[in-house]
Write a protein that holds these residues in place. Structure first.
Motif, mmCIF file in Angstrom:
data_model
loop_
_atom_site.group_PDB
_atom_site.id
_atom_site.type_symbol
_atom_site.label_atom_id
_atom_site.label_comp_id
_atom_site.label_asym_id
_atom_site.label_seq_id
_atom_site.Cartn_x
_atom_site.Cartn_y
_atom_site.Cartn_z
ATOM 1 N N ALA A 161 -12.788 -57.710 74.893
ATOM 2 C CA ALA A 161 -11.665 -58.349 74.525
ATOM 3 C C ALA A 161 -10.556 -57.965 74.183
ATOM 4 O O ALA A 161 -8.898 -58.346 74.758
ATOM 5 C CB ALA A 161 -12.085 -58.636 72.992
ATOM 6 N N ILE A 166 -6.159 -62.972 77.495
ATOM 7 C CA ILE A 166 -6.255 -64.109 77.509
ATOM 8 C C ILE A 166 -7.327 -64.545 77.729
ATOM 9 O O ILE A 166 -7.597 -64.361 78.799
ATOM 10 C CB ILE A 166 -5.255 -64.805 77.918
ATOM 11 C CG1 ILE A 166 -4.914 -64.842 79.207
ATOM 12 C CG2 ILE A 166 -3.586 -63.875 77.588
ATOM 13 C CD1 ILE A 166 -3.627 -64.681 80.071
ATOM 14 N N PRO A 168 -10.386 -67.526 78.488
ATOM 15 C CA PRO A 168 -12.169 -68.090 77.723
ATOM 16 C C PRO A 168 -12.922 -66.627 77.240
ATOM 17 O O PRO A 168 -13.457 -66.540 76.456
ATOM 18 C CB PRO A 168 -12.584 -68.682 78.773
ATOM 19 C CG PRO A 168 -11.581 -69.494 79.619
ATOM 20 C CD PRO A 168 -10.067 -68.055 79.562
ATOM 21 N N HIS A 170 -12.036 -63.977 77.341
ATOM 22 C CA HIS A 170 -10.996 -62.667 75.603
ATOM 23 C C HIS A 170 -11.649 -63.621 74.274
ATOM 24 O O HIS A 170 -11.780 -63.520 73.463
ATOM 25 C CB HIS A 170 -9.457 -62.957 75.608
ATOM 26 C CG HIS A 170 -8.937 -63.033 74.214
ATOM 27 N ND1 HIS A 170 -9.164 -61.161 74.360
ATOM 28 C CD2 HIS A 170 -8.579 -63.414 73.800
ATOM 29 C CE1 HIS A 170 -8.443 -60.861 73.012
ATOM 30 N NE2 HIS A 170 -7.900 -62.579 72.858
ATOM 31 N N ASN A 171 -11.473 -65.453 74.301
ATOM 32 C CA ASN A 171 -11.765 -66.260 72.805
ATOM 33 C C ASN A 171 -13.283 -65.839 72.883
ATOM 34 O O ASN A 171 -13.191 -66.007 71.734
ATOM 35 C CB ASN A 171 -11.538 -67.716 73.220
ATOM 36 C CG ASN A 171 -9.995 -67.613 73.676
ATOM 37 O OD1 ASN A 171 -9.001 -67.083 72.999
ATOM 38 N ND2 ASN A 171 -9.577 -68.374 74.323
ATOM 39 N N GLN A 172 -13.867 -66.413 73.593
ATOM 40 C CA GLN A 172 -15.544 -65.546 73.304
ATOM 41 C C GLN A 172 -16.055 -64.571 72.741
ATOM 42 O O GLN A 172 -16.762 -64.182 71.822
ATOM 43 C CB GLN A 172 -16.347 -66.092 75.240
ATOM 44 C CG GLN A 172 -17.918 -65.490 74.761
ATOM 45 C CD GLN A 172 -18.798 -66.637 74.031
ATOM 46 O OE1 GLN A 172 -18.009 -67.174 73.661
ATOM 47 N NE2 GLN A 172 -20.016 -66.439 73.912
ATOM 48 N N GLN A 174 -13.758 -62.643 71.067
ATOM 49 C CA GLN A 174 -13.640 -62.486 69.712
ATOM 50 C C GLN A 174 -13.852 -63.474 69.337
ATOM 51 O O GLN A 174 -14.627 -63.055 67.706
ATOM 52 C CB GLN A 174 -11.640 -63.438 70.165
ATOM 53 C CG GLN A 174 -10.607 -62.439 70.989
ATOM 54 C CD GLN A 174 -10.645 -60.875 69.838
ATOM 55 O OE1 GLN A 174 -11.216 -60.247 69.507
ATOM 56 N NE2 GLN A 174 -9.182 -60.661 69.187
ATOM 57 N N ALA A 175 -14.732 -64.873 69.512
ATOM 58 C CA ALA A 175 -15.513 -65.349 68.866
ATOM 59 C C ALA A 175 -16.517 -63.991 67.685
ATOM 60 O O ALA A 175 -16.961 -64.483 67.243
ATOM 61 C CB ALA A 175 -15.830 -66.943 69.203
#
Length: 322
Positions: A161, A166, A168, A170-172, A174-175
C-alpha cells in the motif's frame, strides 16, 4: 471470538493439526468454517484423510451439531488470475499471461506479491456475504506460515500500500489491512513446552505487537500428563523398589534377580522425568508472563488421525475456544 483466526507456530509444533482442530471446534453447533492453507503442503487433506485440495472451497468435514468445515488450498498463481479478472477484467488475457510465464514470474520473483495474493484471498472469504447479507462463513481459519515469517507475511500489504499510492492495488492492500488489524482477526501461536519453541513464541508475539497485529492466544500442543509426584522422593530405598517390582510380577526381589536389575534404570528414568517436568513448568511460567490466554492440548500417544482431530476440537471447546 474473532471471525478470522490465523494459526502460526514453529515448525514441528503441530500448527496444521491445531488449525484443523480449531476449525472443527468453531464449526460446532451448526456453524460454517473455512479452513485455508497457504503453504502448498496439502497438510489439511492428509489430516482429514481426503484427496488433495483443489483451488476451490470444498466441504471436508461435519462438526458435532451439524456444522460444516470447508477447506481451500490457495494457489498464488490462480489467485493472481482472480485478481486480474476482478480489478482489470483480464480473464482471457490473464490466462494468456499464465501461458507466457508472467504469472509465475510475478509470484516467484516478487515474494511480496505472493503474500498479498494469499492474504487477500483469505480476507475476501472473511468479508464475503450471501444474497441475504449474511456472512458466507462464520469463521475463517488460516494455517499460516511459521512464527519466524508470520509478521512479515501478514504485514506485507502495508508495504504494498505504501508503494502503490493509488489505484486498485493500493485499495486492495488497504482493504486487506483493515481486516488484519481489526478485532475481526486474531493471530494464535502454537508452541510446545520446550525452550526453543517457547522463545520463538515470545519473540513472535513481540513482533506481532510491534506491527499492531492482533494477537489471540497461545496454544500449547502435545502436553504430557504428570504421572509422578514432584519432586520425586529421594529417600526411596532400592530394596523397596525391588520388592514393588517383584509384586508386579517382574521377577524375584533377591539380589541379582530381574527386579533388582531394573531398579537403577527405573530410578534414572524417574530422575529424567523430574528434570523434564521442571523444564516444562519453567516454560509454562514464561508463557504466562505474556499476559495472553494459554490453552493446553494433550499429547495423543496414538498419533493424530481423524478421531484425534475431533478429540482435540472437543478439548478446545471445553477450554472456551469457540
Amino acid at each position: 471470538m474473532s471471525r478470522f483466526q490465523v494459526v502460526s507456530g514453529k515448525g514441528g509444533t503441530g500448527k496444521t493439526t491445531v488449525a484443523a482442530a480449531l476449525a472443527l471446534a468453531l464449526a460446532t453447533e451448526g456453524k460454517r468454517t473455512l479452513l485455508v492453507e497457504v503453504e502448498g503442503r496439502q497438510g489439511i487433506a492428509q489430516l482429514f484423510e481426503t484427496e488433495a485440495l483443489p483451488y476451490e472451497e470444498r466441504k471436508i468435514a461435519v462438526a458435532p451439531g451439524g456444522g460444516e468445515v470447508f477447506a481451500l488450498a490457495i494457489d498464488a498463481e490462480l489467485a493472481l488470475l482472480d485478481y486480474l479478472q476482478m480489478f482489470y477484467r483480464l480473464g482471457s488475457a490473464g490466462r494468456a499471461l499464465k501461458k507466457l510465464g508472467a504469472v509465475d514470474f510475478a509470484t516467484t520473483i516478487a515474494p511480496g506479491v505472493r503474500d498479498v495474493l494469499l492474504t487477500g484471498k483469505a480476507c475476501e472469504a472473511v468479508r464475503r456475504k450471501d444474497k441475504r447479507g449474511r456472512f458466507a462463513y462464520d469463521h475463517v481459519v488460516m494455517d499460516a506460515p511459521p512464527t519466524g515469517r508470520i509478521t512479515r507475511f501478514l504485514n506485507v500489504n502495508d508495504e504494498v500500500a505504501g508503494l502503490a499510492k493509488i489505484g486498485p492495488i493500493h485499495n486492495q492492500a488497504q482493504a486487506v489491512m483493515r481486516v488484519l488489524k481489526s478485532p475481526q482477526t486474531a493471530v494464535h501461536l502454537v508452541t510446545l513446552l520446550e525452550e526453543m519453541p517457547v522463545q520463538e513464541t515470545v519473540d513472535g508475539i513481540a513482533e506481532l505487537r510491534a506491527a499492531a497485529l492482533p494477537v489471540g492466544r497461545v496454544l500449547v500442543n502435545m502436553v504430557r500428563a504428570e504421572v509422578l509426584p514432584s519432586p520425586v522422593p529421594q529417600d526411596v530405598r532400592r530394596t523397596d523398589v525391588a520388592k514393588a517390582l517383584s509384586r508386579a510380577g517382574l521377577g524375584g526381589a533377591r539380589r541379582g534377580g530381574l527386579a533388582e536389575q531394573l531398579v537403577d534404570p527405573l530410578l534414572e528414568q524417574a530422575s529424567q522425568y523430574e528434570e523434564r517436568v521442571a523444564l516444562e513448568r519453567r516454560q509454562r511460567a514464561e508463557l504466562t508472563e505474556l499476559g495472553l490466554p494459554v490453552t493446553e492440548l494433550e499429547l495423543l500417544p496414538e498419533g493424530i488421525d481423524l478421531a484425534g482431530l475431533y478429540r482435540l476440537a472437543a478439548e478446545l471447546r471445553t477450554q472456551g475456544v469457540s
